[in-house]
Design a protein around this motif. Sequence first.
Motif, PDB file in Angstrom:
ATOM      1  N   ALA A 328       9.295  -6.038  -2.764  1.00 21.72           N
ATOM      2  CA  ALA A 328       8.884  -7.167  -2.754  1.00 21.72           C
ATOM      3  C   ALA A 328       7.402  -7.661  -1.460  1.00 21.72           C
ATOM      4  N   LEU A 329       7.403  -8.639  -1.737  1.00 19.59           N
ATOM      5  CA  LEU A 329       6.474  -9.172  -0.793  1.00 19.59           C
ATOM      6  C   LEU A 329       6.562 -10.778  -0.627  1.00 19.59           C
ATOM      7  N   LEU A 330       5.993 -11.293   0.148  1.00 18.68           N
ATOM      8  CA  LEU A 330       6.441 -12.385   0.110  1.00 18.68           C
ATOM      9  C   LEU A 330       4.527 -12.962   1.150  1.00 18.68           C
ATOM     10  N   ILE A 331       4.140 -13.790  -0.449  1.00 15.23           N
ATOM     11  CA  ILE A 331       2.306 -13.881  -0.352  1.00 15.23           C
ATOM     12  C   ILE A 331       2.878 -15.843   0.019  1.00 15.23           C
ATOM     13  N   ARG A 332       1.274 -16.315   1.222  1.00 14.22           N
ATOM     14  CA  ARG A 332       2.025 -17.265   2.007  1.00 14.22           C
ATOM     15  C   ARG A 332       0.276 -18.317   0.735  1.00 14.22           C
ATOM     16  N   ASN A 333       0.973 -19.424   1.425  1.00 17.50           N
ATOM     17  CA  ASN A 333      -0.887 -20.442   0.621  1.00 17.50           C
ATOM     18  C   ASN A 333      -1.946 -19.926   1.038  1.00 17.50           C
ATOM     19  N   LYS A 334      -2.751 -20.038  -0.177  1.00 21.70           N
ATOM     20  CA  LYS A 334      -4.241 -19.207   0.255  1.00 21.70           C
ATOM     21  C   LYS A 334      -4.147 -17.418   0.275  1.00 21.70           C
ATOM     22  N   GLU A 335      -3.046 -17.047  -0.205  1.00 21.54           N
ATOM     23  CA  GLU A 335      -3.283 -15.375   0.137  1.00 21.54           C
ATOM     24  C   GLU A 335      -3.275 -15.093  -1.620  1.00 21.54           C
ATOM     25  N   ILE A 350      -1.175 -19.926  -9.079  1.00 11.54           N
ATOM     26  CA  ILE A 350      -1.981 -19.479  -8.847  1.00 11.54           C
ATOM     27  C   ILE A 350      -3.851 -19.624  -8.893  1.00 11.54           C
ATOM     28  N   ASP A 351      -4.729 -19.679  -8.485  1.00 12.42           N
ATOM     29  CA  ASP A 351      -5.683 -20.175  -8.865  1.00 12.42           C
ATOM     30  C   ASP A 351      -6.085 -18.425  -9.220  1.00 12.42           C
ATOM     31  N   TYR A 352      -7.155 -18.740 -10.306  1.00 10.48           N
ATOM     32  CA  TYR A 352      -7.709 -17.291 -11.465  1.00 10.48           C
ATOM     33  C   TYR A 352      -9.366 -17.006 -10.847  1.00 10.48           C
ATOM     34  N   SER A 353      -9.605 -17.769  -9.836  1.00 10.10           N
ATOM     35  CA  SER A 353     -10.710 -17.998 -10.093  1.00 10.10           C
ATOM     36  C   SER A 353     -11.718 -16.917  -9.687  1.00 10.10           C
ATOM     37  N   PHE A 354     -10.843 -15.748  -8.319  1.00 12.75           N
ATOM     38  CA  PHE A 354     -11.122 -14.388  -7.818  1.00 12.75           C
ATOM     39  C   PHE A 354     -11.701 -13.635  -9.048  1.00 12.75           C
ATOM     40  N   VAL A 355     -10.792 -13.896  -9.835  1.00 10.57           N
ATOM     41  CA  VAL A 355     -10.610 -12.654 -11.383  1.00 10.57           C
ATOM     42  C   VAL A 355     -11.969 -13.721 -12.374  1.00 10.57           C
ATOM     43  N   THR A 356     -11.782 -14.926 -12.779  1.00 11.48           N
ATOM     44  CA  THR A 356     -12.580 -15.211 -14.410  1.00 11.48           C
ATOM     45  C   THR A 356     -13.790 -16.047 -13.722  1.00 11.48           C
ATOM     46  N   GLY A 357     -13.745 -16.630 -12.211  1.00 10.31           N
ATOM     47  CA  GLY A 357     -14.500 -17.570 -11.766  1.00 10.31           C
ATOM     48  C   GLY A 357     -14.681 -19.016 -13.254  1.00 10.31           C
ATOM     49  N   GLU A 358     -13.206 -19.264 -12.743  1.00 10.02           N
ATOM     50  CA  GLU A 358     -12.460 -20.116 -13.411  1.00 10.02           C
ATOM     51  C   GLU A 358     -11.927 -20.309 -12.282  1.00 10.02           C
ATOM     52  N   SER A 359     -11.731 -22.273 -11.731  1.00  6.14           N
ATOM     53  CA  SER A 359     -10.780 -21.995 -10.636  1.00  6.14           C
ATOM     54  C   SER A 359      -9.331 -23.242 -10.855  1.00  6.14           C
ATOM     55  N   THR A 360      -9.074 -22.920 -12.476  1.00  3.86           N
ATOM     56  CA  THR A 360      -8.008 -23.808 -12.941  1.00  3.86           C
ATOM     57  C   THR A 360      -6.106 -23.201 -12.368  1.00  3.86           C
ATOM     58  N   THR A 361      -5.947 -23.854 -12.227  1.00  3.72           N
ATOM     59  CA  THR A 361      -4.049 -23.343 -11.272  1.00  3.72           C
ATOM     60  C   THR A 361      -3.399 -23.340 -12.489  1.00  3.72           C
ATOM     61  N   GLY A 374      -4.721 -13.109  -8.523  1.00  7.18           N
ATOM     62  CA  GLY A 374      -5.160 -14.705  -8.348  1.00  7.18           C
ATOM     63  C   GLY A 374      -4.384 -14.857  -6.778  1.00  7.18           C
ATOM     64  N   ARG A 375      -4.548 -16.219  -6.435  1.00  7.11           N
ATOM     65  CA  ARG A 375      -4.597 -16.714  -4.997  1.00  7.11           C
ATOM     66  C   ARG A 375      -3.652 -18.111  -5.480  1.00  7.11           C
ATOM     67  N   GLN A 376      -2.266 -17.804  -4.692  1.00  3.28           N
ATOM     68  CA  GLN A 376      -1.595 -18.838  -4.204  1.00  3.28           C
ATOM     69  C   GLN A 376      -1.990 -19.748  -3.826  1.00  3.28           C
ATOM     70  N   THR A 377      -1.563 -21.218  -4.418  1.00  6.73           N
ATOM     71  CA  THR A 377      -2.468 -22.368  -3.455  1.00  6.73           C
ATOM     72  C   THR A 377      -1.008 -23.409  -3.376  1.00  6.73           C
TER      73      THR A 377
END
Length: 794
Positions: A328-335, A350-361, A374-377
């Motif tokens: 179990a992991l804690l994920i903070r904003n922008k991690e 979740i912002d998947y732009s790091f994976v897909t290039g698209e910034s849709t949350t 994915g990046r938690q926003t």
Amino acid sequence: MSQDNACVHCGSDCGKDPVIQDNQRFCCNGCSMVYQILQENKLTKYYTLEKSPGIRLEDLSYDTKYAFLDKEEVQQKLFEFREGPVAKVTFYVPVIHCISCIWLLEHLNRLHPGILNSSVNFITKKVTITFQTSEISLRSLVELMVSIHYVPDISIQTLERNEGPKGNKALLYRIGVAGFVFGNVMLYSLPEYLNRAPLGESLGTFLYFMSYALLIPLVFYSGSDYLISAWQSLKRGIININLPIAIGILTLFLVTSYDVLTLKGPGYSDSLAGFLFFLLLGRWYQSKSYEALTFDRDYKSYFPVAVSKIENENETSTMLEDIAEGDALLIRNKELIPADSILLSGTALIDYSFVTGESTTIRKEVGEFIYAGGRQTGGLITIQVQKSVKQSHLTQLWNQEEEKLRGNRSIENLTDRLSAPFTLAILLIAIAGLVFWLYKGDPASALKVFTSVLIVACPCALSMSLPFTLGSAMRLLGKKGIYLKNTSVIEKMVRIDTIVFDKTGTITKPDVSKVKFVGPALSDHELQSVYSIARQSTHPLSHAIARNYQQYAPLPTEGFIEIGGRGIFGTVDGVACKMGSMEYVNGSQAEEQQNSSRVYLALDGMPKGYFTIENQYRDGFAPLMAEITGKFDIYLLSGDNDAEKEKLSRYIPVDKMFFNQQAREKMAFIHQLQKQGRNVLMTGDGLNDAGAFLQSDVALSIADDIYHFSPAGDAIVEATKLGQLNRFIRFAHKSLRIVRISFAISFLYNLVGLSYALSGHLSPVVAAILMPISSISVVAFATFATTWVGKKML
């Protein structure tokens, strides 16, 4: 073939009845159709990058051929990522062969609006495509690629084993055949060697024909790659490094054919067999070397930060490599989400732009699946790891944007720029040697000189010196605490003449700060609210406050928002909590003279006061500034106030320090420096300096071992190693010097080899052995020299 009758698309001969379209000649309707598709989508630049860049396919019928791609179980095995309507897939496309292929495949979005983006890895011949399944299905995507003659290699066996194409297996088969032929030809030649004279007519003729029969599969199977590569390049008007080798193979084979078939002798059966066997062994060695380098990059490079793991209801800092399935992991904003996981608690945005290039949350609820990368926003969430961390996948995501920029690297392009003139020069030297020895009346020496020159001179050693030197340098730097995105960062570091520092969390210690609240005393519940919202953020000041009040239990937090460079907001146990700059919290910019960093607080819209954070500079910062002063232009850009301006003036000139800088102002400042011809290295935390990182020539992210997981920029340096930054830059300079020395060794080898070959004393077999040895020697020098310099300097 007449150039006037060549197909515009693929370069093949159009024959007596060419297909005519727009006054252009095509060899078949398939090539004509591809041309029409590209013309309709304004992609005709494809034909300006290379002459006749297309590939001809004889059969374009695929009515039901790719129907299996509509099956859900097949799609699950092919998709690397699928979230809602967005999916990502990687195909192996064996026909990728030139810059036109790359250009067209990276502009697939012009052929169909459902394709979001695509990128090509030329070395592995793979194309990664992100697309919208609601607009184009996986089957339609593959059929689109087939329609433009780029057929993905998809097989059920590959899907079941999740394996890529086995290029090395085919090479091993060729080596096996070559080894069998070489051994038997040498066996058949042994009686003549021992006799030191030609054998009797019947026995000699029998052995000569036996050896010659074995040469046919040797040349046209084991040596086929060299012959086909040279022919395909010549058809397109290109001279590649395989051309001299192909000419050498054919020359020896044709002369041997003439000698054996006219009963004049054995020809060069033994030389040709030995030459091809050792040549293929050398090629296998090089491929294994590159694979070893790639493996080391993918699996041993890792992000030097930890994630917060929950054990027995307590937070512990754990390195990524130690994360296992079920943790179990804690994920903070922008991690970033480090592994495929299930959401246990909290609301994930979740912002998947790091994976897909698209910034849709994308909003995720408890129990839903979240992909790695994915990046938690939003606020803090808890996840449960479903698959172990794949460092290779995370490294690839970190590195994927840089792939498109590789064409601009000056040193890496040196080999490509040299290959054509190098090959042409070798051909001219070989012909000159042939003519000279024929003029002297020694045709046997003339043939030996001609083939030996073609074989012994090879730019392989030249091409291998760069990746091995910089690869070794990158590994050594990683061991010392600075982790580079890829080897091109080393080249960019050498050009740096300006260093820009952020202040908070970069040159200051986020975990060694004296925190004090100024204002009416806060109740325990209010301090709980402060702790609860501060722990959601990854900003160094938020982190310092959260650490100071970590004895309090966290309260439920909703609607968390973080505005870069300004502050954070959220509803904590029903109370609206706002923290950040005075302008953000109180709506005022007038601040009295300050002696420390300040974070203002408002609860339910009522200002409560502010926290003061007295910073302590990182160990090694003062010696670092003493080392780099005078060598680089040094600037400080801080979003904080100027409370420490006087203290910092001991290290940085007052006129080069800028405070209260917003993210866009930092980015504009660096852009202005670059317009003045500066090469800028920016150091920061990688989250709050995203714009400046993107603008800078080299972006260096500072990471504390208990900090956040968010790879950013071109390199990540462990915070305790910041004081060694100048040493790292000096080592980069030394590494580039080793590359140049390796180039010199390669040229020297070619010069000596050519001289010896032209003298008539070098046989083709020895030349074939020397060629891989040259690569080994250069690789050994590059590796050992880089290691020795690294141990001495780092």
